[in-house]
Design a protein around this motif. Structure first.
Motif, PDB file in Angstrom:
ATOM      1  N   PRO A 654      24.504 -55.357 -55.953  1.00 36.46           N
ATOM      2  CA  PRO A 654      24.245 -56.650 -55.738  1.00 36.46           C
ATOM      3  C   PRO A 654      22.818 -56.735 -55.383  1.00 36.46           C
ATOM      4  CG  PRO A 654      25.941 -55.902 -54.212  1.00 36.46           C
ATOM      5  CD  PRO A 654      25.837 -55.000 -54.674  1.00 36.46           C
ATOM      6  N   ARG A 655      22.095 -58.040 -55.343  1.00 37.31           N
ATOM      7  CA  ARG A 655      20.952 -58.522 -55.443  1.00 37.31           C
ATOM      8  C   ARG A 655      20.443 -58.580 -53.317  1.00 37.31           C
ATOM      9  NH1 ARG A 655      17.039 -62.138 -58.159  1.00 37.31           N
ATOM     10  NH2 ARG A 655      15.273 -62.434 -56.343  1.00 37.31           N
ATOM     11  N   VAL A 656      20.289 -57.616 -52.590  1.00 41.61           N
ATOM     12  CA  VAL A 656      20.275 -57.827 -51.235  1.00 41.61           C
ATOM     13  C   VAL A 656      18.471 -58.014 -50.632  1.00 41.61           C
ATOM     14  CG1 VAL A 656      22.864 -57.350 -51.050  1.00 41.61           C
ATOM     15  CG2 VAL A 656      20.385 -55.409 -50.849  1.00 41.61           C
ATOM     16  N   ARG A 657      18.268 -59.050 -49.613  1.00 44.94           N
ATOM     17  CA  ARG A 657      17.262 -58.414 -49.482  1.00 44.94           C
ATOM     18  C   ARG A 657      16.861 -56.894 -48.680  1.00 44.94           C
ATOM     19  NH1 ARG A 657      18.870 -62.342 -46.609  1.00 44.94           N
ATOM     20  NH2 ARG A 657      18.685 -61.991 -44.081  1.00 44.94           N
ATOM     21  N   VAL A 658      15.938 -56.837 -48.324  1.00 47.41           N
ATOM     22  CA  VAL A 658      15.332 -55.163 -47.363  1.00 47.41           C
ATOM     23  C   VAL A 658      14.225 -55.835 -46.335  1.00 47.41           C
ATOM     24  CG1 VAL A 658      14.444 -53.087 -47.410  1.00 47.41           C
ATOM     25  CG2 VAL A 658      16.057 -53.465 -49.198  1.00 47.41           C
ATOM     26  N   SER A 659      14.199 -55.891 -45.347  1.00 48.19           N
ATOM     27  CA  SER A 659      13.407 -55.864 -44.625  1.00 48.19           C
ATOM     28  C   SER A 659      12.806 -54.250 -43.543  1.00 48.19           C
ATOM     29  CB  SER A 659      13.891 -56.223 -42.954  1.00 48.19           C
ATOM     30  OG  SER A 659      14.862 -55.525 -42.891  1.00 48.19           O
ATOM     31  N   VAL A 660      11.613 -54.854 -43.709  1.00 55.68           N
ATOM     32  CA  VAL A 660      10.691 -53.727 -43.252  1.00 55.68           C
ATOM     33  C   VAL A 660       9.892 -54.385 -41.775  1.00 55.68           C
ATOM     34  CG1 VAL A 660       8.777 -52.464 -43.431  1.00 55.68           C
ATOM     35  CG2 VAL A 660      10.432 -52.492 -45.037  1.00 55.68           C
ATOM     36  N   ASN A 661      10.189 -53.483 -40.448  1.00 56.93           N
ATOM     37  CA  ASN A 661       9.076 -53.849 -39.508  1.00 56.93           C
ATOM     38  C   ASN A 661       7.508 -54.088 -39.542  1.00 56.93           C
ATOM     39  OD1 ASN A 661      11.204 -54.785 -36.733  1.00 56.93           O
ATOM     40  ND2 ASN A 661      12.344 -53.495 -38.109  1.00 56.93           N
ATOM     41  N   LEU A 662       6.773 -54.775 -38.868  1.00 60.63           N
ATOM     42  CA  LEU A 662       5.436 -54.929 -38.970  1.00 60.63           C
ATOM     43  C   LEU A 662       5.082 -55.028 -37.154  1.00 60.63           C
ATOM     44  CD1 LEU A 662       3.786 -57.205 -41.863  1.00 60.63           C
ATOM     45  CD2 LEU A 662       3.860 -54.802 -41.994  1.00 60.63           C
ATOM     46  N   SER A 663       4.664 -53.637 -36.906  1.00 58.97           N
ATOM     47  CA  SER A 663       3.762 -53.693 -36.214  1.00 58.97           C
ATOM     48  C   SER A 663       1.882 -54.912 -35.496  1.00 58.97           C
ATOM     49  CB  SER A 663       2.831 -51.958 -35.615  1.00 58.97           C
ATOM     50  OG  SER A 663       1.372 -51.560 -36.199  1.00 58.97           O
ATOM     51  N   THR A 664       2.089 -55.034 -34.352  1.00 57.56           N
ATOM     52  CA  THR A 664       0.859 -55.672 -34.467  1.00 57.56           C
ATOM     53  C   THR A 664      -0.063 -55.367 -34.860  1.00 57.56           C
ATOM     54  OG1 THR A 664       1.678 -56.561 -32.381  1.00 57.56           O
ATOM     55  CG2 THR A 664      -0.757 -57.026 -32.188  1.00 57.56           C
ATOM     56  N   ILE A 665      -0.733 -53.564 -34.805  1.00 60.23           N
ATOM     57  CA  ILE A 665      -1.712 -52.851 -35.633  1.00 60.23           C
ATOM     58  C   ILE A 665      -1.460 -53.436 -37.307  1.00 60.23           C
ATOM     59  CG2 ILE A 665      -3.057 -50.639 -36.292  1.00 60.23           C
ATOM     60  CD1 ILE A 665      -1.758 -50.568 -33.026  1.00 60.23           C
ATOM     61  N   GLN A 666      -0.103 -53.037 -37.955  1.00 61.59           N
ATOM     62  CA  GLN A 666      -0.125 -53.469 -39.014  1.00 61.59           C
ATOM     63  C   GLN A 666      -0.397 -54.668 -39.601  1.00 61.59           C
ATOM     64  OE1 GLN A 666       3.993 -51.202 -39.534  1.00 61.59           O
ATOM     65  NE2 GLN A 666       3.438 -51.023 -41.362  1.00 61.59           N
ATOM     66  N   PHE A 667      -0.295 -55.633 -38.948  1.00 59.59           N
ATOM     67  CA  PHE A 667      -0.702 -57.408 -38.893  1.00 59.59           C
ATOM     68  C   PHE A 667      -2.032 -57.364 -38.474  1.00 59.59           C
ATOM     69  CE2 PHE A 667      -0.213 -61.642 -37.815  1.00 59.59           C
ATOM     70  CZ  PHE A 667       0.981 -61.676 -38.920  1.00 59.59           C
ATOM     71  N   ARG A 668      -2.324 -56.855 -37.903  1.00 58.75           N
ATOM     72  CA  ARG A 668      -4.126 -57.442 -38.016  1.00 58.75           C
ATOM     73  C   ARG A 668      -5.104 -56.418 -39.145  1.00 58.75           C
ATOM     74  NH1 ARG A 668      -2.916 -61.503 -35.332  1.00 58.75           N
ATOM     75  NH2 ARG A 668      -1.982 -60.988 -32.906  1.00 58.75           N
ATOM     76  N   ASP A 669      -4.179 -55.812 -39.575  1.00 56.21           N
ATOM     77  CA  ASP A 669      -4.976 -55.449 -40.731  1.00 56.21           C
ATOM     78  C   ASP A 669      -5.016 -56.060 -41.777  1.00 56.21           C
ATOM     79  OD1 ASP A 669      -6.504 -53.751 -42.700  1.00 56.21           O
ATOM     80  OD2 ASP A 669      -5.223 -52.162 -43.061  1.00 56.21           O
ATOM     81  N   ARG A 670      -7.326 -56.751 -41.920  1.00 55.03           N
ATOM     82  CA  ARG A 670      -7.094 -56.936 -43.256  1.00 55.03           C
ATOM     83  C   ARG A 670      -6.399 -57.239 -44.502  1.00 55.03           C
ATOM     84  NH1 ARG A 670     -13.854 -59.181 -41.545  1.00 55.03           N
ATOM     85  NH2 ARG A 670     -12.566 -61.221 -43.065  1.00 55.03           N
ATOM     86  N   ALA A 671      -6.491 -55.403 -44.756  1.00 59.53           N
ATOM     87  CA  ALA A 671      -5.976 -55.360 -46.303  1.00 59.53           C
ATOM     88  C   ALA A 671      -4.367 -55.364 -46.233  1.00 59.53           C
ATOM     89  CB  ALA A 671      -6.329 -53.625 -46.609  1.00 59.53           C
ATOM     90  N   LEU A 672      -3.883 -55.831 -45.564  1.00 63.64           N
ATOM     91  CA  LEU A 672      -2.088 -56.203 -45.432  1.00 63.64           C
ATOM     92  C   LEU A 672      -2.044 -56.924 -46.258  1.00 63.64           C
ATOM     93  CD1 LEU A 672       0.774 -55.788 -43.833  1.00 63.64           C
ATOM     94  CD2 LEU A 672      -0.449 -57.368 -42.370  1.00 63.64           C
ATOM     95  N   LEU A 673      -2.402 -58.160 -46.919  1.00 65.27           N
ATOM     96  CA  LEU A 673      -1.611 -58.709 -47.845  1.00 65.27           C
ATOM     97  C   LEU A 673      -1.649 -58.127 -49.459  1.00 65.27           C
ATOM     98  CD1 LEU A 673      -0.289 -61.454 -48.937  1.00 65.27           C
ATOM     99  CD2 LEU A 673      -2.544 -62.430 -49.240  1.00 65.27           C
ATOM    100  N   GLY A 674      -2.728 -57.499 -49.353  1.00 66.73           N
ATOM    101  CA  GLY A 674      -2.990 -56.828 -50.877  1.00 66.73           C
ATOM    102  C   GLY A 674      -2.522 -55.932 -51.000  1.00 66.73           C
TER     103      GLY A 674
END
Length: 854
Positions: A654-674
């Motif tokens: 069945p369809r379920v969410r998959v969660s992934v953790n982000l570190s602060t350094i990843q989060f500050r990467d301007r290319a994250l959204l892309g």
């Protein structure tokens, strides 16, 4: 009558047998369907082409069933039904000719005709070779067309009847022809008349000019001439006849060449009027070396009027402007010997007191009888060139932004400082400085603001040192200081404190107030190293320690630090190899809905299979972040998690969410959204099925920028979860303005909710707070049935922990996903509620709160 009928039947049977034999000899496949669309005849070639081994196709087989048998060989799985329906529709036509591209690469022409009695006869012809020839011819044609269009000249070709058969786009551009003018078969005469009517054949009657031009073309010889269009464009036309009667004509735009030729003629005329010399001003003397002529350009060099100088000795004029008596003496000897000279250099001071560099060249002049008449020559002011050379040398060793010495000069001065300290039996402190979070200044205020910050920092660092010390910019936001004549390590400590205090002062910057801090690493000569490169390495290790211990501090190098840095470097090297060897793996821990007991999500947890030992992120996450590998590892985690989610869906989960953790350094990467959008697009996972987990500390750090990024992630459909809630000091204002879908309660609060009234009250408060903010609440670390029941009674929405399921690989988790209720919902047997269902050790969260994918 009976005998006659039997004879006819025998004759018909024989005819049919001969027909069948004949059909077996043709190279095409053949089959016949009766008016009821049932197979009545098929030859062996058709069976071979249709992939029949003798059993799949049988006499009496319905036409639609034949189509469904062939569908997999013709269409991909998603379009097979569509293909069958389209063929059935076409089959109703009395006549069809269809070229089919089969999936094995063959092209087959299906020729289908309905007979008078309603039967349908079909021929299958392998036209693969024909299609390949057509493709090859088309490729060659396109190649020729592309080649012609990329040639710089315009090209047209006429057949032997003077009709246009080929042309390229460059011809259209040079001639500036209207759209639709060029077409195959247009006569040469029409093109000539068109040129005459718009004035390209010259002044006069267009009809007469056209007749004259047509007559010239009729000669059939090679022709070359220039044409000038009314807008001034000049192009060269060259016509070459071919042996078969065709004619190739090229058109070359020579406008720029003509302009260059005219400019060259003007330049040549100008050069005839200039004395053949390469210097800036000209001079001439008489036989006594007195100046008789001096060009006005001399004034630009000496700030003196020419009238003040003419009549005086050339040596006298030059000598009074310089203190270099040796040059004066040598120059006077040259003149006395009446020898030519070139590039005699003088350093003089003009009337304004400025130093100038002058270069003289000259040769003696003799009359027809060989008598000496004086000198004639040229001089130039090389001051600007010499200053430019000095500037180039300066730039080669200095940073153009701050004016500080660069890395190359820094290394030279470090070597000199060590040599001087060795002779003087003193010490040198090497101080490396790295600005903390400087990238954030560039990202938020822009690079011009970042440059201003670097300039101010350079000025403040220079103010912290003595004149004998060196401050250098080593690159980016990294600076270095060489502190000489150090008698005690406290000298370097005091310098570090001055630097920290100086940078702590705010910097007004275009309406903003910026406060900088720095990490500082210090190594001492000769105690920490005797060679410059080794001293730099050790200072860099100390700098790394300062950054890893929270930044905004300074650290001295020590031997133990060297061992730690070496261990860190080895770990980083191993991490790089781990990526290449695919040693990273994912484990998944389920999250359930407390009301239904169904799994609604799984959290992705990163593991490193290091030599057979499975390590969790605690052991390597810091090295991944400081080395920058966190970005590629985090991207792999996201790709692997999304890919596994699609695999589960394909296996019927069945369809379920998959969660992934982000570190602060990843989060500050301007290319994250892309990056996230790319992974979602490539994997096919809907954005609403992916959840990004962040920590409270990230939310509190630069809340405005964090909220902006979270809003952008939320807008593309991602779920946002706030992990480890309760460990930080979240601002309710920040929480209210942040798009949070789920709040995950830290396991430390869940553990004692059955026995600790304070924890029970805290968890209940978080549940109430989360619901008030419109978020669902997830309890982590659920290990017992009692905790499960208490959380459910509190109205908590979801739960995660060993009681629900321990982290497992994708294969182990799949059966849990397929079950409706992974854990018992009703009362547990006596004593069972105090024992975690999972057997692994841990707090129900398996120490997996660290990013990425932890």
């Amino acid at each position: 009558m009976t005998q006659s009928s039997a004879a006819r039947r025998h004759s018909d049977s024989a005819t049919q047998e001969r027909l069948i034999e004949a059909l077996e000899t043709i190279p095409d496949g053949f089959y016949l369907f009766d008016p009821d669309d049932r197979l009545v005849m098929i030859n062996q070639r058709a069976r071979e082409m249709l992939g029949d081994d003798g059993e799949q196709l049988w006499i009496g087989m319905p036409f639609e069933e034949l189509l469904r048998f062939r569908a997999p060989a013709v269409a991909d799985p998603l379009h097979q039904q569509e293909w069958v329906l389209s063929r059935l529709e076409a089959h109703r036509n009395p006549k069809n000719v269809i070229d089919q591209h089969w999936r094995d690469g063959r092209w087959v022409r299906v020729s289908e005709r309905r007979l008078m009695d309603g039967a349908t006869v079909t021929l299958l012809t392998d036209v693969t070779a024909m299609k390949e020839r057509e493709t090859a011819l088309a490729d060659v044609s396109n190649l020729l067309r592309t080649t012609l269009d990329h040639i710089g000249k315009g090209i047209i070709v006429f057949d032997r009847h003077s009709r246009l058969v080929a042309w390229n786009s460059r011809w259209l551009e040079i001639k500036d022809l209207p759209d639709g003018f060029a077409c195959a078969g247009i006569p040469l005469e029409d093109i000539i008349h068109f040129d005459a009517n718009r004035g390209e054949l010259g002044d006069g009657d267009p009809e007469s000019l056209a007749r004259e031009s047509i007559a010239q073309w009729a000669v059939g010889e090679v022709m070359r001439f220039d044409r000038v269009r009314p807008d001034g464009t000049v192009y060269e036309v060259m016509s070459s006849p071919m042996p078969d009667g065709q004619r190739v004509v090229t058109f070359t735009d020579i406008t720029e060449r003509k302009r260059a030729e005219e400019a060259a003629q003007i330049s040549e005329q100008r050069l005839r009027d200039i004395v053949e010399a390469a210097s800036d001003w000209f001079w001439e003397t008489d036989g006594e070396h007195r100046l008789t002529m001096l060009s006005d350009r001399f004034r630009n060099m000496n700030s003196a009027d020419v009238g003040e100088v003419v009549g005086r000795s050339l040596v006298e004029v030059m000598a009074e402007s310089t203190e270099d008596t040796e040059v004066c003496r040598e120059f006077e000897e040259i003149l006395a010997e009446r020898q030519p000279f070139r590039n005699v250099t003088w350093n003089i001071r003009d009337k304004n007191g400025e130093n100038r560099h002058v270069r003289l060249s000259g040769r003696p002049v003799f009359d027809a009888l060989g008598r000496f008449c004086g000198y004639r020559g040229a001089g130039s002011d090389d001051t600007a060139a010499i200053q430019a050379e000095a500037e180039v040398r300066h730039l080669a060793h200095h940073d153009p932004l701050t004016g500080l010495p660069n890395r190359a000069l820094f290394h030279d001065r470090l070597a000199n400082a060590i040599a001087g300290a060795t002779r003087g039996h003193t010490s040198v402190a090497l101080v490396l400085i790295d600005l903390d979070h400087f990238k954030h200044v560039n990202d938020t205020l822009g690079h011009p603001a970042g440059d201003k910050v670097l300039t101010v920092v350079a000025q403040r660092l220079a103010a912290c040192v003595r004149g004998t010390d060196t401050v250098a910019r080593l690159g980016g936001d990294e600076f270095g200081i060489i502190q000489t004549d150090v008698h005690d390590p406290e000298d370097a400590t005091r310098l570090a404190h001055r630097i920290e205090s100086s940078l702590a002062n705010t910097m007004p910057l275009d309406g903003h107030s910026v406060q900088m801090a720095a990490s500082i690493g210090i190594a001492l000569f000769p105690f920490d190293a005797r060679e410059p490169e080794r001293l730099i390495q050790n200072a860099d290790m100390a700098l790394y320690r300062a950054k890893s211990e929270g930044r905004n501090t300074h650290r001295f190098f020590s031997s133990s630090l060297s061992r730690q840095v070496q261990a860190h470097m080895s770990l980083v090297k191993a991490l790089r190899s781990a990526q290449a060897r695919r040693e990273f793996q994912l484990r998944f821990q389920p999250q359930i809905c407390l009301q239904s007991g169904n799994i609604v999500a799984v959290e992705s947890l990163l593991r490193w299979n290091r030599g057979g030992v499975m390590e969790n992120p605690h052991s390597f996450i810091n090295a991944a972040e400081t080395s920058g590998l966190i970005h590629s590892i985090g991207e792999w985690v996201l790709e692997a998690a999304c890919g596994q989610q699609q695999a589960w869906r394909a296996n019927g989960c069945p369809r379920v969410r998959v969660s992934v953790n982000l570190s602060t350094i990843q989060f500050r990467d301007r290319a994250l959204l892309g990056m996230i959008e790319r992974v979602l697009s490539q994997s096919g996972v809907p954005a609403e099925d992916l959840e990004i987990e962040i920590t409270e500390s990230l939310l509190l750090s630069e809340p405005r920028e964090t909220t902006r990024v979270l809003q952008a992630l939320h807008e593309i459909g991602l779920n946002i979860a706030l992990d480890d809630f309760g460990l930080g000091y979240s601002s309710l204002t920040v929480l209210k303005s942040t798009p949070i879908d789920r709040i995950k309660i830290d396991p430390s609060f869940t553990t004692h909710i059955g026995s600790d009234a304070a924890d029970h009250a805290l968890v209940q408060s978080v549940v109430t707070l989360g619901h008030g903010l419109g978020a669902r609440v997830v309890a982590e670390g659920v290990e017992t049935h009692g905790q499960y029941v208490s959380l459910k009674e509190m109205g908590c929405d979801e739960a995660q922990g060993f009681f629900i399921g321990k982290p497992a690989d994708a294969i182990e988790i799949e059966p849990m996903l397929k079950r409706a209720t992974p854990i018992p919902i009703g009362p547990m047997p006596d004593g069972a509620g105090d024992v975690p269902l999972a057997t692994a050790k841990g707090n129900g969260h398996d120490d997996d709160t660290l990013p990425p994918g932890s």
